[in-house]
Each structure stands twice: as structure tokens, then as C-alpha cells.
Design an enzyme around this catalytic site. Structure first.
Site, PDB file in Angstrom:
ATOM      1  N   GLN A 299      -5.202  -0.388  -1.049  1.00  0.00           N
ATOM      2  CA  GLN A 299      -4.191  -1.198  -0.338  1.00  0.00           C
ATOM      3  C   GLN A 299      -3.150  -1.758  -1.315  1.00  0.00           C
ATOM      4  OE1 GLN A 299      -7.693  -1.726   0.745  1.00  0.00           O
ATOM      5  NE2 GLN A 299      -7.166  -0.087   2.134  1.00  0.00           N
TER       6      GLN A 299
ATOM      7  N   LYS B 254       8.093   7.646  -6.642  1.00  0.00           N
ATOM      8  CA  LYS B 254       8.877   8.288  -5.585  1.00  0.00           C
ATOM      9  C   LYS B 254      10.393   8.150  -5.765  1.00  0.00           C
ATOM     10  CE  LYS B 254       6.550   9.415  -1.871  1.00  0.00           C
ATOM     11  NZ  LYS B 254       5.872   9.421  -0.562  1.00  0.00           N
TER      12      LYS B 254
ATOM     13  N   VAL C 229       8.657  10.991 -11.055  1.00  0.00           N
ATOM     14  CA  VAL C 229       9.809  11.700 -10.501  1.00  0.00           C
ATOM     15  C   VAL C 229       9.388  12.872  -9.607  1.00  0.00           C
ATOM     16  CG1 VAL C 229      11.427  11.015 -12.310  1.00  0.00           C
ATOM     17  CG2 VAL C 229      10.024  13.051 -12.647  1.00  0.00           C
TER      18      VAL C 229
ATOM     19  N   ARG D 213       5.294   5.215   8.698  1.00  0.00           N
ATOM     20  CA  ARG D 213       5.384   3.974   7.939  1.00  0.00           C
ATOM     21  C   ARG D 213       6.759   3.355   8.133  1.00  0.00           C
ATOM     22  NH1 ARG D 213       2.817   7.096   2.860  1.00  0.00           N
ATOM     23  NH2 ARG D 213       0.658   7.038   3.532  1.00  0.00           N
TER      24      ARG D 213
ATOM     25  N   LYS E  83      -0.810   5.420  -5.589  1.00  0.00           N
ATOM     26  CA  LYS E  83      -1.886   5.117  -6.550  1.00  0.00           C
ATOM     27  C   LYS E  83      -2.656   6.371  -6.908  1.00  0.00           C
ATOM     28  CE  LYS E  83      -3.797   2.128  -3.844  1.00  0.00           C
ATOM     29  NZ  LYS E  83      -2.842   1.572  -2.914  1.00  0.00           N
TER      30      LYS E  83
ATOM     31  N   GLY F 235       0.829  -1.217   0.000  1.00  0.00           N
ATOM     32  CA  GLY F 235       0.000   0.000   0.000  1.00  0.00           C
ATOM     33  C   GLY F 235       0.850   1.248   0.000  1.00  0.00           C
ATOM     34  N   ASP F 236       0.212   2.371  -0.196  1.00  0.00           N
ATOM     35  CA  ASP F 236       0.882   3.670  -0.120  1.00  0.00           C
ATOM     36  C   ASP F 236       2.012   3.852  -1.126  1.00  0.00           C
ATOM     37  OD1 ASP F 236      -0.740   4.311   2.146  1.00  0.00           O
ATOM     38  OD2 ASP F 236       0.548   2.969   3.296  1.00  0.00           O
TER      39      ASP F 236
ATOM     40  N   THR G 149      -4.190   7.287   9.134  1.00  0.00           N
ATOM     41  CA  THR G 149      -3.983   7.205  10.588  1.00  0.00           C
ATOM     42  C   THR G 149      -2.846   8.100  11.089  1.00  0.00           C
ATOM     43  OG1 THR G 149      -2.504   5.338  10.254  1.00  0.00           O
ATOM     44  CG2 THR G 149      -4.806   4.821  10.706  1.00  0.00           C
ATOM     45  N   GLY G 150      -2.042   8.668  10.220  1.00  0.00           N
ATOM     46  CA  GLY G 150      -0.916   9.497  10.636  1.00  0.00           C
ATOM     47  C   GLY G 150       0.265   8.708  11.190  1.00  0.00           C
TER      48      GLY G 150
ATOM     49  N   ALA H 117      -8.454   2.978   3.333  1.00  0.00           N
ATOM     50  CA  ALA H 117      -7.591   3.600   2.326  1.00  0.00           C
ATOM     51  C   ALA H 117      -7.616   5.118   2.487  1.00  0.00           C
ATOM     52  CB  ALA H 117      -8.095   3.241   0.937  1.00  0.00           C
ATOM     53  N   GLY H 118      -6.609   5.754   1.967  1.00  0.00           N
ATOM     54  CA  GLY H 118      -6.615   7.211   1.976  1.00  0.00           C
ATOM     55  C   GLY H 118      -5.818   7.699   0.798  1.00  0.00           C
ATOM     56  N   HIS H 119      -6.428   8.522  -0.050  1.00  0.00           N
ATOM     57  CA  HIS H 119      -5.632   9.108  -1.122  1.00  0.00           C
ATOM     58  C   HIS H 119      -5.782  10.612  -1.085  1.00  0.00           C
ATOM     59  CE1 HIS H 119      -9.337   7.309  -2.844  1.00  0.00           C
ATOM     60  NE2 HIS H 119      -9.520   8.538  -3.275  1.00  0.00           N
TER      61      HIS H 119
ATOM     62  N   THR I  22      -6.594  -0.327  10.763  1.00  0.00           N
ATOM     63  CA  THR I  22      -6.886   1.105  10.801  1.00  0.00           C
ATOM     64  C   THR I  22      -8.045   1.416  11.753  1.00  0.00           C
ATOM     65  OG1 THR I  22      -8.357   0.874   8.896  1.00  0.00           O
ATOM     66  CG2 THR I  22      -6.067   1.452   8.426  1.00  0.00           C
TER      67      THR I  22
END
Ligand code: IMP
Ligand code: MG
Length: 470
Positions: free
Chosen positions: A224, A381, A460, A356, A25, A21-22, A352-353, A48-50, A137
Site C-alpha cells: 500500500q 513512471k 524510465v 485508478r 514497488k 499505493g501502486d 481488483t481491475g 496488495a498486488g504486484h 478490496t
């Protein structure tokens, strides 16, 4: 929109995550939303969070697909999702505030509903890693899917018929003896939310079949990541849906074979994981897993390592290439190196802050992911590790030839690395593959060979035009 020849003869694309995940996406769902007529999501819920940028403001959405910010697209919340109506309503409110139309939103009548007893159970049993939970979560995802599989789930359509709802809740009660469950009270609380979403409830499975026949372009947005999939992930440290290409397509009423171009996203050359569970390539895994579960957040780390920052409306800003971050990233202590990469990549949960966990990208995992999600890869990234003296990939383990989901093996595996020289150039404005730093290109060709995959796009930077096609 630059897509070279990639989209010729393509009607359906899926954006899925090949790691934990993360991987970013959101950026590519947004990117391909421009191309699509339909944007559909098939799995998960508000776990999920986007991040979506609207009117120059950053918003985190948990349920509504990124396509909503593009005009005249149909956005579908698919049959495979689990939906918290309160959260959905809040997202609709946000859209309204920003004058974004959502009249083309469609909510599957077959999706399942997250109810208060799911959330309360999830918080008690799964959320706290300190109490041995998997670090969920806490949004009720696991218990809601558990009820679905056990054939006592409440679907969106059940909310529209009081008698059916009451009958179903009776069944649920047997299963939750310690919760006070009262159908009347639940319905009363939900009423305003139900009214709000009613106009959007549809038989989305039939509709998507019609759209396909009409030749409409479909973008399926994953949630995810493959290694968190109930079917292919590091079970039981997984989420409760199948977030591979298979579950993602099924979750919108299609089959994986309907997807002409599944694009698997890979963070590169580092990766992350949130919550408990094996992460064999993690920097100093024993210390790091505990530390990331201890309740720290981005502010703790910025203060601890003396990184100046500003804070405005909960928006924290700092220089991701600050000298202290570069020092950490190049530290001999793998734990500190992990902190450095986390700060450089701003790797804190959108939902959730939580910090990672970080490690070098694991090519054994990638090979495994390619076997399921297919060979087409987007790298994201890549700009983060600018100024790292060197970067690495995991190319094997002392006790493992190919990835398998055996936790006792994964827990004890020692990684073997392939190392590349780092680069100091600013790559964020590069538009052509050939102009990327030599060692980066070598490493990309290396992973294609190693994992038998085809890198199609290299991201990039966060902006949509910071995208290089290979
Ligand atoms: P759940 O999905 O809330 O049940 O959480 C199960 C596991 O999946 C936990 O380790 C979570 O941290 C992880 N997880 C769930 N959703 C996401 C996501 O969107 N990104 C990254 N990890 C996630
Ligand atoms: Mg996310």
C-alpha cells in the site's frame, strides 16, 4: 547491477510507497532482491498486488514477496501481515507450476489469519463505494486487523492447536452475531492449507534478529502507501495497517531505526488513488471519483475512446502512446485529461481491475511523506507523460499550508500548480541522469528543493534496466 555508491555500508533497505499505493514497488523490490539475502514483508495481505515476471509470463502475486523469483533468497511473510491461507496456497501452486523453489519461505507464527467471516463482513460493509463503503478490496483485511486490535484475532500459531483455536473462535462468535461461525467447519476447510504451509511456519522475529547479527542483507518490501496508512493516511479512507516505514519495519520484527536506507517511491509527475477518499490533486475530482467507482474497467475505456487493443489470456495490449490517448492527455477538460493519463500509464488495479483515479503529483503530500518516511526518493513512471504538452505539480492549496488529515479541508481545497514544459523524446533507453530532457531535470531539482528530499533513482520504464541513478 548498477547502484553507484548508494549501497555502501547499507545492510537494510526498505521499499515503501509515499503516495496512495501502486507506485511501482514491485519493480524495485525485484531490483533490490538481487542484492539482498532476505526479503521480508511486514504489512497488509492480499489487498496488495504486484506483478512479477516469471519465465516471460506476467503473474500477479498478493502475498509472496518479489524476492521469490531470485534463487537462494529467504522470503519472509512477517508478523504484521494478515494472511488468507487459500490465497497463499494458490500462490505456492503457481510457483510449483513454474518450477520456482519456495523451500526458503518463512511464515511468521505471529501473523494473523484472514477467516471467512472477515471476508464476508468486509464485502458487506466496506467494499462497495456505491453503498457508502470506503471501497476496500473486499479481502477481509479491515475486519481481520480489527480483531487483532480487539485482542480476539487468530494467529498462524493458533491453527496448530485445536483447543486454542476453538477457545478463540468462541470469543469471535460474540462479535459476529450475524455470521454462522463453526470452529469445526472452519478448521476442516482450512486443513489442507494448514498442512501445506506447516513446514514454513517460523518464529520470524527471532530469526530476523539473528540474520541481522550475522550481517545478512535485508530488504523490507512495503505494501500500500503512506497516505493509506491507518496512522498517517486520510483516515478513515485508509487501509487497516500502518504502511509507513514504522509499521513496515515493525511488521517484520525490526524498528524503523534499523533501516539504513528507506526508499520512498513517488509516481511522477502524476499520481493515482484507488477507492474512495480525498485526493485533492485529482483531475476533476467530483466526476472522476464517482466515475471510477461505477464499475468500469480497462476494456470500457479502450472501447469508449477508440483505442485498438488485442487480448490474449486476459493480457490486454495496446499502444500507450496512441494518438487518441495523447489527445486525451492534452485535453482542456480535466476529466478527459485524467482518462488520458490513466490509459497512458495503464492505471488499472492489479488486485481488483478498478480504474485508478488520476491527478498531478502533489508536492505537499510529498513533503508530508518525507517527514515520516525520510528523504530518499525513487521516481517512477516518468516515461508515461511523454507527449504531454506540459506537466504540473501541486505546490499548494488555497486553504492549506502544509498537508493535514482534515477531510473537511481536503474536500474543499483548490490546488495551485507549478507547470513545466513536456517532452517528446523517448527517455526509456536513457541510462544517465544528465541525458534526461532539460525540463524533466529542472522539475526533479524543483521537487528536491520544495520537499527537502533527495531523488536517488528515476525509473524510465517497466524493465529493471530502465533505471537511472542520480
Ligand atoms: P482494504 O485494504 O482492502 O481494507 O482497502 C482500504 C483502502 O485501501 C481502499 O481504498 C483500497 O482501494 C485501498 N488499497 C488497499 N490495498 C491497496 C493497494 O495495494 N494499492 C492501492 N490501494 C489499495
Ligand atoms: Mg499494487
Amino acid at each position: 547491477m548498477q547502484t553507484n555508491k548508494m549501497l555502501e555500508n547499507v545492510q537494510t533497505i526498505a521499499i515503501i510507497d509515499n503516495q496512495f499505493g501502486d507506485t511501482g514497488k514491485g519493480k524495485f523490490s525485484d531490483y533490490f532482491s538481487e542484492w539482498a539475502d532476505i526479503v521480508a514483508r511486514g504489512t497488509g495481505g492480499n489487498n496488495a498486488g504486484h506483478t512479477v515476471v516469471i519465465n516471460n509470463k506476467k503473474r500477479v502475486f498478493h502475498l509472496i514477496p518479489s524476492g521469490i523469483t531470485h534463487k537462494n533468497k529467504i522470503n519472509i511473510l512477517g508478523n504484521g501481515m494478515v494472511i488468507d491461507l487459500k490465497v497463499l496456497t494458490q500462490e505456492l501452486d503457481e510457483l510449483e507450476k513454474e518450477n520456482i523453489s519456495y523451500e526458503n519461505l518463512m511464515i511468521s507464527e505471529d501473523a494473523h489469519v484472514i477467516l471467512p467471516y472477515h471476508i464476508s463482513k468486509d464485502k458487506k460493509k466496506n467494499a462497495s463505494q456505491k453503498k457508502g463503503g470506503i471501497g476496500s478490496t473486499g479481502r477481509g483485511i479491515g475486519p481481520c486487523y480489527a480483531d487483532k486490535i480487539a485482542r480476539r484475532g487468530i494467529m498462524i500459531r493458533d491453527l496448530l492447536d485445536k483447543n486454542i483455536f476453538n477457545q478463540k473462535i468462541e470469543k469471535v462468535k460474540e462479535r459476529y452475531p450475524n455470521e454462522e461461525i463453526d470452529a469445526e467447519i472452519i478448521l476442516k476447510e482450512l486443513e489442507p492449507f494448514i498442512e501445506r504451509i506447516k513446514p514454513f511456519i517460523r518464529d520470524t522475529i527471532s530469526l530476523i534478529h539473528d540474520f541481522k547479527k550475522q550481517g545478512k542483507k535485508i530488504l523490507i518490501e512495503g505494501a500500500q502507501g503512506l497516505l493509506l496508512s491507518i496512522e498517517y493516511g486520510t483516515y478513515p479512507y485508509v487501509t487497516s495497517s500502518d504502511c509507513s516505514i514504522n509499521g513496515t519495519a515493525a511488521g517484520v520484527g525490526l524498528s524503523a531505526k534499523d533501516v539504513d536506507l528507506p526508499l520512498g517511491i513517488v509516481k511522477f509527475p502524476y499520481m493515482t488513488r484507488v477507492g474512495a477518499g480525498p485526493f485533492p490533486s485529482e483531475f476533476d475530482t467530483i466526476k472522476s471519483e464517482k466515475y471510477c467507482a461505477a464499475g468500469y474497467n480497462i476494456l470500457t475505456e479502450l472501447k469508449e475512446y477508440n483505442i485498438p487493443y488485442t487480448e490474449e489470456n486476459k493480457n490486454i495490449k495496446y499502444n500507450h502512446y496512441h494518438e487518441n490517448i495523447i489527445k486525451l492527455m492534452n485535453s482542456d477538460d480535466p476529466f478527459l485529461q485524467g482518462v488520458g493519463i490513466r490509459l497512458a500509464g495503464d492505471e488499472y488495479g492489479a488486485t481488483t481491475g478498478r480504474p485508478r483515479r488520476t491527478g498531478w503529483t502533489d508536492l505537499l503530500l510529498l513533503k508530508y511523506a518525507v517527514g515520516i518516511n525520510g528523504p530518499n526518493i525513487i521516481l517512477t513512471k516518468t516515461d508515461v507523460i511523454r507527449f504531454a504538452k506540459e506537466f504540473k505539480f501541486v505546490v499548494g492549496y488555497d486553504n492549506l499550508k502544509s498537508f493535514k488529515r482534515d477531510l473537511s479541508i481536503l474536500k474543499n481545497s483548490k490546488p495551485k500548480f507549478k507547470t513545466f514544459t513536456g517532452f517528446d523524446e523517448d527517455i526509456s533507453e536513457i541510462k544517465e541522469y544528465n541525458k534526461l530532457p532539460e525540463s524533466l531535470k529542472q522539475s526533479i531539482e524543483f521537487i528536491e528543493e520544495f520537499a527537502d528530499c533527495k531523488v536517488r533513482i528515476i525509473s524510465v520504464g517497466a524493465d529493471r534496466n530502465q533505471t537511472v541513478f542520480k
